[in-house]
Every structure is written in C-alpha cells, then in structure tokens.
Design a protein around this motif. Structure first.
Motif, PDB file in Angstrom:
ATOM      1  N   VAL A 182      -1.002  27.371 110.480  1.00 30.56           N
ATOM      2  CA  VAL A 182      -1.481  26.225 109.721  1.00 30.56           C
ATOM      3  C   VAL A 182      -2.978  26.104 109.963  1.00 30.56           C
ATOM      4  O   VAL A 182      -3.440  26.098 111.090  1.00 30.56           O
ATOM      5  N   ARG A 183      -3.730  26.018 108.871  1.00 27.76           N
ATOM      6  CA  ARG A 183      -5.179  25.928 108.979  1.00 27.76           C
ATOM      7  C   ARG A 183      -5.603  24.481 109.159  1.00 27.76           C
ATOM      8  O   ARG A 183      -4.940  23.574 108.674  1.00 27.76           O
ATOM      9  N   SER A 184      -6.715  24.276 109.824  1.00 26.89           N
ATOM     10  CA  SER A 184      -7.243  22.922 109.906  1.00 26.89           C
ATOM     11  C   SER A 184      -7.849  22.572 108.555  1.00 26.89           C
ATOM     12  O   SER A 184      -8.310  23.435 107.824  1.00 26.89           O
ATOM     13  N   ARG A 185      -7.855  21.294 108.227  1.00 30.55           N
ATOM     14  CA  ARG A 185      -8.331  20.845 106.929  1.00 30.55           C
ATOM     15  C   ARG A 185      -9.850  20.702 106.940  1.00 30.55           C
ATOM     16  O   ARG A 185     -10.407  20.006 107.769  1.00 30.55           O
ATOM     17  N   PRO A 186     -10.538  21.360 106.016  1.00 27.41           N
ATOM     18  CA  PRO A 186     -11.996  21.215 105.929  1.00 27.41           C
ATOM     19  C   PRO A 186     -12.379  19.789 105.546  1.00 27.41           C
ATOM     20  O   PRO A 186     -11.617  19.084 104.893  1.00 27.41           O
ATOM     21  N   VAL A 187     -13.563  19.372 105.936  1.00 26.44           N
ATOM     22  CA  VAL A 187     -14.069  18.058 105.565  1.00 26.44           C
ATOM     23  C   VAL A 187     -14.117  17.972 104.044  1.00 26.44           C
ATOM     24  O   VAL A 187     -14.568  18.884 103.363  1.00 26.44           O
ATOM     25  N   GLY A 188     -13.632  16.879 103.486  1.00 28.50           N
ATOM     26  CA  GLY A 188     -13.657  16.684 102.039  1.00 28.50           C
ATOM     27  C   GLY A 188     -12.420  17.210 101.335  1.00 28.50           C
ATOM     28  O   GLY A 188     -12.218  16.938 100.165  1.00 28.50           O
ATOM     29  N   ALA A 189     -11.580  17.960 102.037  1.00 25.99           N
ATOM     30  CA  ALA A 189     -10.378  18.511 101.422  1.00 25.99           C
ATOM     31  C   ALA A 189      -9.300  17.427 101.341  1.00 25.99           C
ATOM     32  O   ALA A 189      -9.295  16.482 102.122  1.00 25.99           O
ATOM     33  N   VAL A 190      -8.379  17.572 100.398  1.00 25.46           N
ATOM     34  CA  VAL A 190      -7.294  16.615 100.201  1.00 25.46           C
ATOM     35  C   VAL A 190      -5.982  17.261 100.621  1.00 25.46           C
ATOM     36  O   VAL A 190      -5.653  18.363 100.173  1.00 25.46           O
ATOM     37  N   ALA A 191      -5.226  16.587 101.474  1.00 24.34           N
ATOM     38  CA  ALA A 191      -3.909  17.072 101.877  1.00 24.34           C
ATOM     39  C   ALA A 191      -2.887  16.604 100.862  1.00 24.34           C
ATOM     40  O   ALA A 191      -2.955  15.489 100.358  1.00 24.34           O
ATOM     41  N   LEU A 192      -1.939  17.488 100.543  1.00 26.07           N
ATOM     42  CA  LEU A 192      -0.883  17.179  99.573  1.00 26.07           C
ATOM     43  C   LEU A 192       0.481  17.342 100.208  1.00 26.07           C
ATOM     44  O   LEU A 192       0.650  18.146 101.120  1.00 26.07           O
TER      45      LEU A 192
END
Length: 157
Positions: free
Chosen positions: A31-41
């Motif tokens: 599982v990748r970490s979420r980049p700043v500004g990205a939206v989790a779904l």
C-alpha cells in the motif's frame, strides 16, 4: 487462492480503474502512502470494498467532484473493468497514456468511460489515449463478473 482465480477476480475490478495497487499474480502489492493533494476513494461492490487514491491533477479533481457516483462495470478486452461516467471530464492539455498499467484507474475521453486495468496484454491504446486518474490501493479480490461499483471519497480525505 490459485493464480487463475486471482486473475479472474482482479479482472472483475476494472477502471481502470483502472499503479500497481493490485497484481495479477495474487500477491498483494504494498500500500502506497497518499501524496499531498491526493483524494482517497472507497470502491464499494457486492463482494466488499476496495480502496484507491486519485492523483492530484485537474482531471482527477474533476472526477472527484462527481463523487459519489455509481458505475456499472463490465470486462472489456480481457484487461480492464470499465463503465460510463454520468458526466464528461475536460482533458485538454492532459498527458495521455498509451500503455496502461495494471492496478491504475484511467479515463477514456472519447466515450466518458472510467476503467480499472487488471492485466497488461501488451496492447497500445490508440489516440487520444487514456488519462490517468489514480491507482487501486487494496481490496479488489472480491469483485467478479459484471459489477455495480460505487466510488466515493473516504471519510479521511
């Protein structure tokens, strides 16, 4: 779970959607970490839920503005689950993708279709190409056959 069943289950998952959040070998990708500004779904389907992360681009933000949305997905060409969105996404000036990666979520601008790719058949996508929207992080193993999927932002976006 054997490799053939895993491929079939992942095949059911799409956009599309569709970057290595899932694999066709049955081995879970990290599982990748979420980049700043990205939206989790969260992708809800009859077999459970999957998670995905949208990239921080104009096209992905337009897609996020459509959420929540329910899309009926079907298997197209044995490599992706795809279905038509209820609205179009403007892609002028976008960088097209002609060689989609399994586990990534894409938008096909000619037909307003979202796709989750699960297999790489070595085929090139013709112009205008696909627009990358994000990647599946985990949880597509329960999807099989033709499915209805609800895409919505997670509570912790």
């Amino acid at each position: 779970m054997n490799a053939a069943r895993t491929v079939r289950l992942l095949a059911a998952a799409c956009v599309a959607a569709v970057a290595a959040g899932c694999t066709t070998t049955g081995v879970a990708a990290p599982v990748r970490s979420r980049p700043v500004g990205a939206v989790a779904l969260v992708l809800s389907h009859a077999g459970g839920t999957a998670t995905a992360t949208l990239v921080d681009t104009s096209e992905a933000r337009q897609f996020a503005a459509l959420l929540p949305v329910t899309v009926e997905l079907r298997d197209v060409w044995g490599q992706a689950k795809s279905g038509r969105l209820p609205a179009t996404i403007t892609v002028e000036g976008s960088r097209p993708v002609h060689d989609p990666v399994p586990g990534e979520i894409y938008f096909w601008p000619r037909t307003d279709v979202i796709a989750i790719y699960y297999a790489d058949l070595g085929q090139q996508v013709p112009d205008p190409g696909l627009i990358r929207l994000g990647a599946v992080d985990s949880g597509l193993a329960g999807v099989d056959g033709r499915v209805r999927i609800e895409l919505a932002p997670t509570d912790n976006t």
